[in-house]
Design an enzyme around this catalytic site. Sequence first.
Site, PDB file in Angstrom:
ATOM      1  N   HIS A 159       8.439   3.306 -22.889  1.00  0.00           N
ATOM      2  CA  HIS A 159       9.366   3.797 -21.873  1.00  0.00           C
ATOM      3  C   HIS A 159       9.242   3.002 -20.562  1.00  0.00           C
ATOM      4  O   HIS A 159      10.240   2.649 -19.932  1.00  0.00           O
ATOM      5  CB  HIS A 159       9.131   5.288 -21.628  1.00  0.00           C
ATOM      6  CG  HIS A 159      10.062   5.904 -20.637  1.00  0.00           C
ATOM      7  ND1 HIS A 159      11.391   6.135 -20.913  1.00  0.00           N
ATOM      8  CD2 HIS A 159       9.857   6.325 -19.368  1.00  0.00           C
ATOM      9  CE1 HIS A 159      11.970   6.674 -19.856  1.00  0.00           C
ATOM     10  NE2 HIS A 159      11.058   6.805 -18.902  1.00  0.00           N
ATOM     11  N   VAL A 198       8.786   4.707  -7.942  1.00  0.00           N
ATOM     12  CA  VAL A 198       7.480   4.429  -8.537  1.00  0.00           C
ATOM     13  C   VAL A 198       7.604   4.655 -10.035  1.00  0.00           C
ATOM     14  O   VAL A 198       8.045   5.731 -10.469  1.00  0.00           O
ATOM     15  CB  VAL A 198       6.377   5.350  -7.960  1.00  0.00           C
ATOM     16  CG1 VAL A 198       5.055   5.133  -8.687  1.00  0.00           C
ATOM     17  CG2 VAL A 198       6.218   5.133  -6.459  1.00  0.00           C
ATOM     18  N   HIS A 253      14.224  -4.712  -3.930  1.00  0.00           N
ATOM     19  CA  HIS A 253      13.565  -4.050  -5.056  1.00  0.00           C
ATOM     20  C   HIS A 253      12.238  -3.490  -4.562  1.00  0.00           C
ATOM     21  O   HIS A 253      11.209  -4.156  -4.607  1.00  0.00           O
ATOM     22  CB  HIS A 253      13.346  -5.063  -6.179  1.00  0.00           C
ATOM     23  CG  HIS A 253      12.903  -4.473  -7.476  1.00  0.00           C
ATOM     24  ND1 HIS A 253      11.832  -3.615  -7.598  1.00  0.00           N
ATOM     25  CD2 HIS A 253      13.390  -4.622  -8.722  1.00  0.00           C
ATOM     26  CE1 HIS A 253      11.682  -3.282  -8.868  1.00  0.00           C
ATOM     27  NE2 HIS A 253      12.618  -3.888  -9.566  1.00  0.00           N
ATOM     28  N   TRP A 301      11.187  11.189  -8.231  1.00  0.00           N
ATOM     29  CA  TRP A 301      10.022  11.135  -9.114  1.00  0.00           C
ATOM     30  C   TRP A 301       8.863  10.524  -8.327  1.00  0.00           C
ATOM     31  O   TRP A 301       9.063   9.579  -7.589  1.00  0.00           O
ATOM     32  CB  TRP A 301      10.358  10.281 -10.337  1.00  0.00           C
ATOM     33  CG  TRP A 301       9.492  10.552 -11.515  1.00  0.00           C
ATOM     34  CD1 TRP A 301       8.371   9.856 -11.852  1.00  0.00           C
ATOM     35  CD2 TRP A 301       9.671  11.548 -12.521  1.00  0.00           C
ATOM     36  NE1 TRP A 301       7.827  10.362 -13.004  1.00  0.00           N
ATOM     37  CE2 TRP A 301       8.609  11.412 -13.435  1.00  0.00           C
ATOM     38  CE3 TRP A 301      10.619  12.548 -12.716  1.00  0.00           C
ATOM     39  CZ2 TRP A 301       8.470  12.221 -14.541  1.00  0.00           C
ATOM     40  CZ3 TRP A 301      10.471  13.353 -13.827  1.00  0.00           C
ATOM     41  CH2 TRP A 301       9.417  13.198 -14.729  1.00  0.00           C
ATOM     42  N   ARG A 343       0.015   0.442  -2.577  1.00  0.00           N
ATOM     43  CA  ARG A 343       1.199  -0.330  -2.187  1.00  0.00           C
ATOM     44  C   ARG A 343       2.213   0.498  -1.395  1.00  0.00           C
ATOM     45  O   ARG A 343       3.214  -0.037  -0.943  1.00  0.00           O
ATOM     46  CB  ARG A 343       1.867  -0.883  -3.441  1.00  0.00           C
ATOM     47  CG  ARG A 343       1.040  -1.954  -4.120  1.00  0.00           C
ATOM     48  CD  ARG A 343       1.497  -2.179  -5.566  1.00  0.00           C
ATOM     49  NE  ARG A 343       0.771  -3.267  -6.177  1.00  0.00           N
ATOM     50  CZ  ARG A 343      -0.452  -3.188  -6.685  1.00  0.00           C
ATOM     51  NH1 ARG A 343      -1.100  -2.033  -6.637  1.00  0.00           N
ATOM     52  NH2 ARG A 343      -1.036  -4.231  -7.232  1.00  0.00           N
ATOM     53  N   SER A 356      14.050   6.470 -11.178  1.00  0.00           N
ATOM     54  CA  SER A 356      14.313   5.052 -10.933  1.00  0.00           C
ATOM     55  C   SER A 356      15.509   4.514 -11.706  1.00  0.00           C
ATOM     56  O   SER A 356      16.207   3.624 -11.218  1.00  0.00           O
ATOM     57  CB  SER A 356      13.061   4.230 -11.242  1.00  0.00           C
ATOM     58  OG  SER A 356      12.050   4.518 -10.291  1.00  0.00           O
ATOM     59  N   THR A 393       3.745   4.812 -23.909  1.00  0.00           N
ATOM     60  CA  THR A 393       4.888   4.429 -24.745  1.00  0.00           C
ATOM     61  C   THR A 393       5.617   3.247 -24.105  1.00  0.00           C
ATOM     62  O   THR A 393       5.316   2.831 -22.994  1.00  0.00           O
ATOM     63  CB  THR A 393       5.878   5.604 -24.888  1.00  0.00           C
ATOM     64  OG1 THR A 393       6.494   5.842 -23.614  1.00  0.00           O
ATOM     65  CG2 THR A 393       5.178   6.867 -25.370  1.00  0.00           C
TER      66      THR A 393
END
Length: 155
Positions: free
Chosen positions: A88, A80, A113, A26, A127, A58, A86
């Site tokens: 989510h 990412v 992480h 994703w 980033r 993820s 929402t």
Amino acid sequence: MAGFGAPGVSTVEAGGLTLGVVAARWHGQLVDHMLDRAVAAGKACGVREVVVARVAGSVELPVVAQALARRCDAVVALGVVVRGETAHFDYVCQSVTEGLTRVALDESTPVGHGVLTVNTIGQARDRAGLPDSAEDKGWDSAVAVLDAALAIRAL
């Protein structure tokens, strides 16, 4: 982005260690670049081998990170997650963070992480270690997790 307090460690001497990297598909353009940077960091640190696995998103990172943790000295999870309209985002971020932490503790293997949890794609780009990015989380996450693996070996 805080922009301050970083430890300033660009590489560590990790010869003989194996690094596992699991990366989500994703937001592929950004994650692919982060993956390239994590692999490059592992090589710059002298790891013996880098094992790469890909997953859809993820949420799938922790279970594959666990499988990698069973055969590698250190693992980095890359993805990412961009906030939407929402809840989510909150569920995904919490699930991934708790899952990766559990894997690290259950397997006694450092798990980095490297999942960007951001409000916008622009923040993610800043980033992701692109030429114009302020940060390089793929590289930084790999070096940090190798540093942790070395700390464990020294105990």
